[in-house]
Design an enzyme around this catalytic site. Structure first.
Site, PDB file in Angstrom:
ATOM      1  N   HIS A   1       4.109 -50.317 -16.893  1.00 29.01           N
ATOM      2  CA  HIS A   1       2.908 -51.071 -16.524  1.00 29.01           C
ATOM      3  C   HIS A   1       1.921 -51.037 -17.692  1.00 29.01           C
ATOM      4  CE1 HIS A   1      -0.531 -52.499 -14.246  1.00 29.01           C
ATOM      5  NE2 HIS A   1       0.217 -52.647 -13.175  1.00 29.01           N
TER       6      HIS A   1
ATOM      7  N   ARG B   1      -7.387 -57.510 -13.405  1.00 25.09           N
ATOM      8  CA  ARG B   1      -7.133 -58.658 -14.277  1.00 25.09           C
ATOM      9  C   ARG B   1      -7.061 -59.943 -13.465  1.00 25.09           C
ATOM     10  NH1 ARG B   1      -1.901 -57.572 -16.505  1.00 25.09           N
ATOM     11  NH2 ARG B   1      -1.730 -55.706 -15.226  1.00 25.09           N
TER      12      ARG B   1
END
Length: 580
Positions: free
Chosen positions: A247, A270
Site C-alpha cells: 500500500h 486521497r
C-alpha cells in the site's frame, strides 16, 4: 443442527457465523487472539457496494456490471471471473445486510482509486471496519451468553491441525487453549486472514516475496498465514501466493520513523481530494490510481519524504479521520500554505506553483498524470492543511487458498475438499493481481456469507449422518489429548457484563503519576483504569493507549469505541473514579 467450526474472529469469520445462525446451524468460533476483530477493525476507507440503498439515495448510477469491469481491470491477468462475479454481484446485498441487520450508518459514499463510480461506503464517524466488526462481534457475544447451545466462542484458541476422515473430508480441528489440547467436530470455515506479517521461520512472505520481507507492515502480528499453512498440510491448493499488495500510504510516526508496524492512511483521504507531494513540494502521480501503481511511482520518483496533503475542503469531508490521526501524532495541521512550505523545506512560491498548476487541472479536467476525478474547490496558500508523511507498507495478500464460487477450498486434485471452506484474506484468487480499495471488507462480508451458506448446506446434506461415526473414530484421540470433544463456554465469556463500580477516587494529579508502560493508568468518562496488564492484549496495540498514559483519554476513546467496550473486555481494569 450440529455445529460448524469457524476459525478466526475478524469480519469474515463473524459474517460466516451470523449467516450460519440464520441458516439454523450452531457455531463454534475459535480465535487465537484475546479479542476478536483482527485486521478488519483497522480498515479505514469503507466497504464497496454496487446498487446499494445509499447509492440510490445519492443518485449514483452504479451497478454490479460496472463494478465487475473495474475489479477485473484491477485484477488484470489473474482475473477469476467466477469469484469476481460473486464479489461484485453480491456487493449490494452485503452492504444492505449490514445496514438492515446491524443498524449501521453507511450513508456516505466515496470514490477510491481504480473505481469509475463512487461506491465505497462509510458512516459519519469512526473507522468503518471497526464499526462493522464491533457490531457483529457484540451481537455474537451476546448470543453466546443468551443462547450458549447455539453459539460458543473460545479466545486464545490456536488451531494446530485440521482433522480428516478416511474419505478425505474435513471433520474437525485440533486446537490448544489454556495449555490444553482439545478437539472439536464439524465442517470448518477458515477465516484466519493473510500473511503480510509473516515473519516466522516458515514465512510464506519470505518464500514468495523475499524482496518485501523487510518492509514495514500495517498488519497485526497475528497475520502469519496460519489458515493457509493448515490447509496446505492436508492437500489444499494455493493460488497467487506471490501477489502481495504494498500500500502506498502508510503513516510515518515522526517519533518512531523506523517502526515495523505502521498505521494505514485511509485511501479515502486521497478519495476526497488529498494530494501526494514529494520533498520538492511537487505532484508526481495520479493519486487515485491503483495502489500498486501509486507505490511504484513513489519508488520511481524517489524523493522522500512524501507527504499526503489535504486542504480545507478535503479535511472537512473526512474530518473524523484527520482528527484521529492528529490526535495520535501521525498527522499535523498547518494554518496556511506558508507554514506548510516551511515544514517541507521549500519556498512558498514553489508550493504556490504546485497549487496553481493543480487548479488549472481542476478547471480543465486535464491532468498530466492522468487523474480524472477532482474536488471542486481550488487550492489556496491561505487555506488550512492536514498533512502526514507517507511510506509504502505491506498491506494485503491477494494470494491464498484456492476456492471455488461456493467458498469451498480446492484440493491439489482440482476438486473441493469436503467440509472445508475459506473466506476473507485467507482465500486467494478473489482480487487477482491487485485489490481495489474498499474490497477487503467487502470480500470478508460476501465470502463470509457465501461460506456460511455453503457450510450450512453441507452440514445439512452430508455431515449429519456422519457426525456420530466421526466422533466415534476420533473419540480415542480426544481422550488421549485430555480434551473435550464438545466445545464449552470459556471462563472469559462467562464474565459479567457490568463493570465493577470501583470504590476508590483519584485526583488528576494522582493519575498523572502512572504514565509508564509498566504502570499505566488512564481516565475514560470519569472512571480511572489501570490498563498496565491490558496493554499487550489491546487490539490497537500498546502505543494507542500509551499516548494517553496518565491522562484523560475520553475523547479519543469515544471516537473509536462503544461505551460497552470497557465492561465487556476490560472490567478488571476499572480501579475507581475521578475525584470531582
Amino acid at each position: 443442527m450440529a455445529q460448524v467450526i469457524v476459525v478466526g474472529g475478524g469480519l469474515a469469520g463473524l459474517s460466516a457465523a451470523h449467516t450460519l445462525l440464520e441458516r439454523g446451524a450452531n457455531v463454534l468460533l475459535l480465535d487465537k487472539q484475546p479479542f476478536m476483530g483482527g485486521n478488519s477493525t483497522k480498515a479505514t476507507s469503507g466497504i464497496n457496494g454496487a446498487g446499494t440503498q445509499s447509492q440510490q439515495a445519492l443518485g449514483i448510477p452504479d451497478n454490479s456490471k460496472i463494478f465487475f469491469d473495474d475489479t477485473k481491470q484491477s485484477a488484470r491477468e489473474l482475473a477469476r471471473d467466477d469469484l469476481i462475479r460473486v464479489l461484485t454481484g453480491r456487493s449490494g446485498d452485503a452492504v444492505n445486510w449490514l445496514q438492515d441487520k446491524f443498524g449501521l450508518d453507511l450513508s456516505k459514499v466515496s470514490r477510491l482509486g481504480g473505481h469509475t463510480q463512487p461506491r465505497t461506503h462509510r458512516g459519519s464517524a469512526q473507522f468503518p471496519g471497526m464499526v462493522m466488526t464491533y457490531a457483529q462481534m457484540e451481537r455474537l457475544e451476546d448470543l453466546a451468553v443468551s443462547n450458549p447451545e447455539r453459539v460458543k466462542i473460545k479466545k486464545k484458541a490456536r488451531v494446530v491441525k485440521l482433522l480428516k476422515d478416511e474419505q478425505g473430508a474435513v471433520i474437525g480441528v485440533e486446537y490448544t487453549v489454556g495449555g490444553k489440547s482439545e478437539i472439536a467436530y464439524g465442517p470448518v470455515i477458515l477465516a484466519t486472514g493473510g500473511y503480510a506479517a509473516d515473519f516466522t521461520e516458515n514465512s510464506l512472505l519470505k518464500k514468495y516475496r523475499p524482496e518485501y520481507y523487510n518492509l514495514p507492515t500495517t498488519n497485526g502480528d497475528h497475520c502469519t498465514g496460519d489458515g493457509q499453512k493448515l490447509a496446505l498440510e492436508i492437500g489444499a491448493s494455493a493460488i497467487d501466493l506471490e501477489k502481495v499488495q504494498v500500500h502506498p500510504t502508510g503513516l510515518v510516526d515522526p517519533k518512531e520513523p523506523d517502526a515495523k508496524v505502521k498505521f494505514l492512511a485511509a485511501e479515502a483521504l486521497r478519495g476526497v481530494g488529498g494530494l501526494l507531494l514529494d520533498n520538492e513540494g511537487k505532484r508526481f502521480v495520479d493519486e487515485l490510481q491503483h495502489r500498486d501503481y501509486v507505490t511504484g511511482k513513489m519508488w520511481e520518483n524517489g524523493k522522500f519524504p512524501i507527504r499526503l496533503v489535504l486542504n480545507g475542503q478535503a479535511s472537512k469531508e473526512i474530518e473524523w479521520h484527520c482528527k484521529h490521526y492528529v490526535g495520535r501524532g501521525l498527522m499535523k495541521r498547518f494554518a496556511n500554505g506558508y507554514d506548510l512550505a516551511k515544514e517541507i523545506g521549500i519556498s512558498p512560491e514553489q508550493l504556490k506553483k504546485t497549487f496553481d498548476d493543480y487548479n488549472v487541472v481542476i478547471r480543465n479536467k486535464k491532468d498530466p498524470f492522468g487523474k480524472k476525478f477532482f474536488q471542486t474547490e481550488e487550492w489556496s496558500m491561505d487555506d488550512y492543511f492536514n498533512v502526514a508523511i507517507m511510506t509504502p507498507v505491506l498491506h494485503y495478500t491477494m494470494g491464498g487458498l484456492e476456492i471455488d464460487a461456493e467458498s469451498r477450498v480446492v484440493g491439489k486434485d482440482g476438486k473441493p475438499i469436503p467440509g472445508l471452506f475459506a473466506a476473507g484474506e485467507v482465500a486467494g484468487g478473489v482480487h487477482g493481481a491487485n485489490r481495489l480499495g474498499g474490497s477487503s471488507l467487502l470480500g470478508c462480508v460476501v465470502f463470509g456469507r457465501v461460506s456460511g451458506d455453503s457450510a450450512a448446506g453441507y452440514l445439512l446434506q452430508r455431515l449429519g449422518p456422519l457426525a456420530e461415526k466421526a466422533a466415534g473414530r476420533l473419540g480415542a484421540v480426544a481422550g488421549h489429548l485430555g480434551g473435550d470433544a464438545s466445545a464449552t463456554k470459556s471462563s472469559e465469556e462467562k464474565k459479567a457484563e457490568e463493570a465493577p463500580s470501583g470504590g476508590n477516587a483519584f485526583s488528576v494529579e494522582e493519575v498523572a503519576k502512572h504514565n509508564k508502560k509498566d504502570d499505566c493508568w488512564v481516565i475514560v468518562d470519569g472512571q480511572v483504569l489501570d490498563v498496565t496488564n491490558f496493554l499487550p492484549d489491546h487490539p490497537g496495540g500498546e502505543k494507542a493507549i500509551l499516548l494517553y498514559a496518565g491522562r484523560d483519554a475520553t475523547e479519543e476513546f469515544n471516537m473509536l469505541h462503544d461505551p460497552k467496550v470497557i465492561p465487556r473486555y476490560a472490567p478488571d481494569a476499572i480501579i475507581g473514579s475521578l475525584k470531582k
